[in-house]
Every structure is written in structure tokens, then in C-alpha cells.
Design a protein around this motif. Structure first.
Motif, PDB file in Angstrom:
ATOM      1  N   ALA A 446      24.755  42.827  -8.480  1.00  0.00           N
ATOM      2  CA  ALA A 446      24.038  43.235  -7.268  1.00  0.00           C
ATOM      3  C   ALA A 446      22.643  42.613  -7.238  1.00  0.00           C
ATOM      4  O   ALA A 446      22.175  42.145  -6.190  1.00  0.00           O
ATOM      5  CB  ALA A 446      23.944  44.760  -7.203  1.00  0.00           C
ATOM      6  N   LYS A 447      21.971  42.611  -8.396  1.00  0.00           N
ATOM      7  CA  LYS A 447      20.641  42.007  -8.468  1.00  0.00           C
ATOM      8  C   LYS A 447      20.703  40.516  -8.164  1.00  0.00           C
ATOM      9  O   LYS A 447      19.865  39.981  -7.416  1.00  0.00           O
ATOM     10  CB  LYS A 447      20.038  42.232  -9.860  1.00  0.00           C
ATOM     11  N   PHE A 449      22.947  38.884  -6.432  1.00  0.00           N
ATOM     12  CA  PHE A 449      23.250  38.691  -5.013  1.00  0.00           C
ATOM     13  C   PHE A 449      22.012  38.934  -4.152  1.00  0.00           C
ATOM     14  O   PHE A 449      21.749  38.202  -3.202  1.00  0.00           O
ATOM     15  CB  PHE A 449      24.374  39.646  -4.593  1.00  0.00           C
ATOM     16  N   THR A 450      21.241  39.944  -4.528  1.00  0.00           N
ATOM     17  CA  THR A 450      20.031  40.273  -3.766  1.00  0.00           C
ATOM     18  C   THR A 450      18.987  39.170  -3.891  1.00  0.00           C
ATOM     19  O   THR A 450      18.361  38.762  -2.893  1.00  0.00           O
ATOM     20  CB  THR A 450      19.451  41.610  -4.258  1.00  0.00           C
ATOM     21  N   ASN A 453      19.885  36.312  -1.730  1.00  0.00           N
ATOM     22  CA  ASN A 453      20.031  36.526  -0.285  1.00  0.00           C
ATOM     23  C   ASN A 453      18.938  37.378   0.348  1.00  0.00           C
ATOM     24  O   ASN A 453      19.065  37.752   1.514  1.00  0.00           O
ATOM     25  CB  ASN A 453      21.389  37.192  -0.005  1.00  0.00           C
ATOM     26  N   ILE A 459      20.294  41.643   5.229  1.00  0.00           N
ATOM     27  CA  ILE A 459      20.886  42.132   3.983  1.00  0.00           C
ATOM     28  C   ILE A 459      20.677  43.639   3.878  1.00  0.00           C
ATOM     29  O   ILE A 459      19.625  44.172   4.240  1.00  0.00           O
ATOM     30  CB  ILE A 459      20.287  41.412   2.750  1.00  0.00           C
ATOM     31  N   ILE A 461      22.473  47.510   1.868  1.00  0.00           N
ATOM     32  CA  ILE A 461      23.316  48.057   0.801  1.00  0.00           C
ATOM     33  C   ILE A 461      24.791  47.951   1.179  1.00  0.00           C
ATOM     34  O   ILE A 461      25.655  47.742   0.328  1.00  0.00           O
ATOM     35  CB  ILE A 461      22.922  49.530   0.502  1.00  0.00           C
ATOM     36  N   ARG A 463      26.168  45.518   2.900  1.00  0.00           N
ATOM     37  CA  ARG A 463      26.596  44.133   2.663  1.00  0.00           C
ATOM     38  C   ARG A 463      26.786  43.878   1.163  1.00  0.00           C
ATOM     39  O   ARG A 463      27.736  43.209   0.753  1.00  0.00           O
ATOM     40  CB  ARG A 463      25.557  43.178   3.248  1.00  0.00           C
ATOM     41  N   VAL A 464      25.905  44.413   0.352  1.00  0.00           N
ATOM     42  CA  VAL A 464      26.030  44.246  -1.099  1.00  0.00           C
ATOM     43  C   VAL A 464      27.322  44.894  -1.592  1.00  0.00           C
ATOM     44  O   VAL A 464      28.064  44.308  -2.390  1.00  0.00           O
ATOM     45  CB  VAL A 464      24.810  44.850  -1.829  1.00  0.00           C
ATOM     46  N   CYS A 465      27.606  46.091  -1.107  1.00  0.00           N
ATOM     47  CA  CYS A 465      28.815  46.803  -1.530  1.00  0.00           C
ATOM     48  C   CYS A 465      30.074  46.080  -1.059  1.00  0.00           C
ATOM     49  O   CYS A 465      31.089  46.074  -1.750  1.00  0.00           O
ATOM     50  CB  CYS A 465      28.798  48.238  -1.006  1.00  0.00           C
ATOM     51  N   HIS A 467      30.291  42.889  -0.756  1.00  0.00           N
ATOM     52  CA  HIS A 467      30.400  41.745  -1.665  1.00  0.00           C
ATOM     53  C   HIS A 467      31.014  42.158  -3.008  1.00  0.00           C
ATOM     54  O   HIS A 467      31.811  41.424  -3.602  1.00  0.00           O
ATOM     55  CB  HIS A 467      29.008  41.140  -1.881  1.00  0.00           C
ATOM     56  N   TYR A 487      18.309  51.175  -4.354  1.00  0.00           N
ATOM     57  CA  TYR A 487      18.497  49.773  -3.999  1.00  0.00           C
ATOM     58  C   TYR A 487      17.493  49.342  -2.938  1.00  0.00           C
ATOM     59  O   TYR A 487      16.993  48.207  -2.974  1.00  0.00           O
ATOM     60  CB  TYR A 487      19.917  49.533  -3.481  1.00  0.00           C
TER      61      TYR A 487
END
Length: 549
Positions: A446-447, A449-450, A453, A459, A461, A463-465, A467, A487
Motif C-alpha cells: 500500500a505504501k 502504491f501510494t 501515485n 487517489i 483508500i 482505489r488502494v484497496c 489495487h 491511511y
């Protein structure tokens, strides 16, 4: 007490409103104060207020935009708009947003209190409608006989925990405490088959009528019993009797049960001119085990083909059972499996003790075959705990293929129990390490990806989930446990650090830095930067560069 968020970009208005109104006395608690709509929306997500009082003209997100977002995502929140005279017509155009109240500026504390009072009355009415205690109690009272019958039926066929049983018996006011429990099933002999008579409806009606009469006779006789409690109910077209004995002596309890059932059989034949056969199950020492007694009572009825109708048939009279059967039921398996995955060594000791104690006790006389089957069930559950979808075969303990062989070589059940505790404790340690590693890996993904992006202003939470292919709730709890921050705060930290680096190492303008830091609105970037760092982006650049010189 209803929670409220106050939103206004003018500090003197916020301070005045907060100080001039006795919020608690009027039934409200100000949970947050925001300077603009965007900040307020973040607070709403965090504190879930009942009421939002908001100005219209504000930077970044105005009051009507905020109201629209609230109506989309939080339709239950009540909204009060603070508006100037020149904004009033503009505000009224938002009638489709179902704004509860408009308060015209300049306003007094009394004006706002009047609007708050109306909103509170609506909230009180809604609360009263949801919690109409009398109506619920009356409905519950009428439904209680049905609920009791359903509960008794579930005792016959489902695996219920001791806690579930306790909660239901207290809720339904059913005293079920006793030393022993016996289930008996009363069946009418040779019911008339519908297809064999001219009037099928009448034959079915007669059968139901006789069935009802059997239940009434059984209830009347049971109600006269001394020293025992009995519940008569219908389950799967059978009249069922759950007898709760407080007799200390087992033989006396069995004799009393037989006499009770014989009296029911004789009275049915005498008063409704029909015969019944009654099957009686084994004695159960716990309420959670009465389903075994029910199954045995059904099995006893099958012996009518050999013994004939119109009699009481006890399963213990027709099937030899020298000892109580060894049970490893669904609830025990679930508790064992849960402990393997998330329990502690102390819990495993307790569970192993509860599983093996009936076998090890002096009263137990289980056969070697029964003990082997029991141990095989234990090992099967242990293997299930290792069958995690994300665990590679070579990551397992490696010697589980020998477990089936090992359980045949113990010299005693105590030795088998010690092996189970030792092996399971090692499994639990390994599973816990793998789980923690998995959590850490997930957060690191997650870190990464963040960081890759964060320049994208969209962006989130969600979208992260997406992914990572996990749910937002699960991810949020793991991320906070691993990083000690939410987050949203982590994303803000990454963006602020990137912005500070660009301010110090480049000559990019503020709006360019805002875009590269993931902010579509340069003004909101400046607002957020000052709130986090304490100075504006321009002052931060000038001050830091000046100190470097």
C-alpha cells in the motif's frame, strides 16, 4: 445528546456561536468545528454527526456543495444553512437537497436556537419512532410462544453454544437448568394416508386434530409432574417432549421418565381412541447435547417394525451402549480451529483439556477404535488449519504427513493430549508469524502504491484497496495497527513531505508544486500546508532558504 459539526470560514462567527449557546442544555454536543466544506466532510466521515450547521460562502467547498455530498453519502444528517440576505435566493434553489432550516444573517443566538429546536424535535420524533418501546414489547409478547417453540426446535437439530443457549433462555424466560435432559418423540400410529380415502382434506384435518389433542394431553400430564420440568412442542410434524430432571439418581430419573411417557400413551388411547408410539433418547448432561438425545429418539422409533406400535421404546433398551459416545461436534471443531488460528497457548491447553477429559476420566470406557476415530478427527482439524489459500506447500510445518501414523503409537490418552498441545502450540506460533508477515507485506504494498501515485488527486483508500483486492474496513484496521496512523494521514504526510522537498530544491511556483503533490486546487494545498506545517508554502521556502544561507 445529538452530535453537531459547525462549519464557517470566519473565526469570529465560529467563536461567537460556540460561546453564546449552551449546547448541552439544548441537547447538542459540538463534536467538531471546520473552516470549509472539504474539511467538514473529512470530519463527518470520522465522527458521524447528527447535525451539520454550515455557512454558504466558503473556500475550497461551499456549504451547498457540502450539503450535496452529505445528501449523497449521509442522507440521515440534518443540515442547517447559515446564509446572508443576498445569498438567500441562491440557497433556496437548493430545495432538492432537503435542507432542514435556513438561518438568515445577521442572526442572534435565539434565531439559531429556534432552528436547532425544530431540528431536535424532528430527531426526537425519528428516534421515538425507531424505539417505540411499548409497540416492540407488545409485538414481542405476542411472538414469544412462537419464538420459544423455534428455539426448542433449534436445540433438537442445531449446534448451539452454551452462551447462545443461556441468552435465549433468559430472553424467553425459560428455566432449563437441570441435572439431566431427555428427549422423547410422540408419533401417532398408522396415520390415515390422504390418497387412500375419498375425502383427502377431511383425513388431513382429522390427523391434525388428533395431533393437536396428543399435544394437549402431553402438556396437561407434564404440567402435573413434581420435581421435573417439561416442555412439549411440535417439531417436524412430531410432538416432542424435552424433560429436564433434577433427580440425582440416574435410575430414578429413567424410571420417572418411563412412567410419565406411559401415562401419556394410555391417556391418548383412552380419550381420542388412537394409539401412539413414543421413542426416547439417551440422557444428556448438557443442553447443548440434547440434539443427540433427539436423534436417538428418532432412531428408537425405527424399531416399531420389530417391536410393534402403541408402546414406549427407549433407545438404550434396543441398542447396546456401554458408554456415552465420544463427541467431537461442529462447535468443538470450530472452537479448536479458531484457537489454532488466532488463540493463545493457554487457550489451547484449556480446549485440549475439555476435549480429552471425558475420555481420560475414570468413568469413561471408550474402545480403542473410538479413541482412534476421535484422534483422527483432531488431526483432520489440525490439517484444515494449515490449508490457508495463501500458504505454499513448502511453508507448512513439513511433518504433518506423519501425524496420522503418530496417533496410532501413543501409550495413553494423556500422552496423546500432550502431543496435541505441543504440536498445536508450534502450529499457532508459525501461523501467527506468517500472519504478521502478511500484514507487513500488505502495508508495504500500500505504501509503495501510494508513493508511486500520490500525485494523482483522485487517489483514495478505495482505489488502494481495489489495487490490493481487499476490503476498506480490513485494510484500514491493518494499516493503522502497523503504522500507528490512518491511511488518510499517511497520504497527507507523503504529500506534505514531497511538497517541502520541492519548495527547498526547486524554483517551481506554488500552483505547480500543488499539482505535483496531488492537489487539484492550489488554494486548498496552501490551506492544508499551513495547517500541517504552521506556515504558508511561500514563508516555508523563504525561511528555510534564509536559514541555510
Amino acid at each position: 445528546m445529538y452530535k453537531l459539526i459547525l462549519v464557517d470560514d470566519e473565526a469570529d462567527v465560529r467563536e461567537g456561536v460556540l460561546s453564546e449557546i449552551d449546547w448541552e442544555a439544548n441537547g447538542f454536543q459540538v463534536s467538531d468545528v471546520a473552516e470549509n466544506g472539504r474539511e467538514a466532510l473529512e470530519m463527518v466521515e470520522r465522527s458521524a454527526p447528527d447535525v451539520v450547521v454550515t455557512d454558504i460562502r466558503m473556500p475550497f467547498m461551499d456549504g451547498l456543495q457540502l450539503s450535496e455530498r452529505l445528501r449523497q453519502s449521509y442522507p440521515g444528517i440534518k443540515i442547517i444553512i447559515l446564509t446572508g440576505f443576498d445569498e438567500f435566493e441562491y440557497a433556496r434553489k437548493a430545495i432538492h437537497l432537503n435542507i432542514e432550516e435556513f438561518v438568515l444573517k445577521p442572526f442572534s443566538a435565539g434565531d439559531l436556537l429556534s432552528a436547532l429546536g425544530k431540528v431536535k424535535n424532528r430527531l426526537d420524533t425519528e428516534m421515538s419512532e425507531r424505539e417505540n418501546v411499548y409497540s416492540l414489547q407488545e409485538h414481542y409478547r405476542r411472538s414469544l410462544p412462537v419464538l420459544r417453540e423455534l428455539f426448542l426446535g433449534s436445540l433438537m437439530t442445531r449446534s448451539l453454544t452454551g452462551l447462545e443457549i443461556r441468552e435465549k433462555t433468559e430472553l424467553y424466560d425459560m428455566p432449563l437448568e437441570g441435572n439431566r435432559y431427555t428427549v422423547s418423540i410422540i408419533q401417532l400410529d398408522n396415520p390415515v394416508r390422504e390418497q387412500e380415502v375419498a375425502d383427502a382434506n377431511k383425513s388431513r384435518f382429522d390427523f391434525e386434530l388428533h395431533h393437536f389433542a396428543v399435544r394437549n394431553i402431553a402438556e396437561e400430564i407434564v404440567s402435573r409432574q413434581q420435581g421435573a420440568i417439561g416442555y412439549v412442542f411440535q417439531h417436524d410434524d412430531n410432538v416432542v417432549l424435552l424433560e429436564i430432571s433434577k433427580e440425582e439418581d440416574r435410575e430414578d430419573g429413567c424410571k420417572n421418565t418411563f412412567n410419565l411417557l406411559e401415562e401419556i400413551r394410555q391417556n391418548v388411547e383412552k380419550y381420542i381412541k388412537r394409539t401412539v408410539t413414543i421413542g426416547t433418547g439417551t440422557l444428556a448432561l448438557k443442553l447443548s447435547d440434547v440434539r443427540y438425545s433427539y436423534a436417538d429418539a428418532l432412531a428408537a422409533l425405527d424399531y416399531r417394525i420389530l417391536l410393534g406400535n402403541n408402546r414406549v421404546i427407549a433407545i438404550e433398551d434396543v441398542e447396546s451402549k456401554s458408554a456415552a459416545p465420544i463427541r467431537f461436534d461442529e462447535l468443538q471443531e470450530q472452537a479448536f480451529l479458531r484457537c489454532l488460528k488466532v488463540g493463545t497457548p493457554a487457550e489451547m491447553e484449556t480446549i485440549a483439556e475439555s476435549l480429552f477429559e471425558p475420555l481420560i476420566s475414570a468413568e469413561s470406557s471408550c474402545s480403542f477404535r473410538d479413541a482412534q476415530i476421535f484422534l483422527l478427527q483432531i488431526v483432520t482439524t489440525m490439517l484444515k488449519a494449515l490449508q490457508e489459500p495463501n500458504r505454499e506447500k513448502d511453508e507448512r510445518l513439513g511433518n504433518e504427513t506423519n501425524w496420522v501414523k503418530e496417533i496410532t503409537q501413543f501409550n495413553s490418552l494423556k500422552e496423546a493430549k500432550a502431543w496435541v498441545v505441543t504440536t498445536c502450540t508450534a502450529m499457532m506460533s508459525r501461523i501467527a508469524i506468517e500472519r504478521q508477515t502478511g500484514y507487513h507485506s500488505l502495508v508495504e504494498q500500500a505504501k509503495a502504491f501510494t508513493k508511486a501515485n500520490f500525485v494523482d488527486s483522485e487517489i483514495s483508500i478505495t482505489r488502494v484497496c481495489s489495487h490490493l483486492h481487499i476490503s476498506a474496513g480490513y485494510f484500514s484496521s491493518i494499516f493503522k495497527r502497523e503504522t500507528k496512523m490512518t491511511y488518510v494521514n499517511y497520504l497527507l504526510h507523503i504529500r506534505m513531505e514531497a511538497a517541502k522537498e520541492m519548495l527547498l530544491t526547486t524554483d517551481l511556483k506554488t500552483f505547480e508544486i500543488a499539482e505535483k503533490a496531488g492537489y487539484a486546487d492550489p488554494n486548498y494545498f496552501s490551506f492544508s500546508f499551513k495547517k500541517q506545517v504552521g506556515v504558508s508554502p511561500k514563508d516555508y521556502r523563504n525561511r528555510t532558504r534564509g536559514e541555510a544561507l
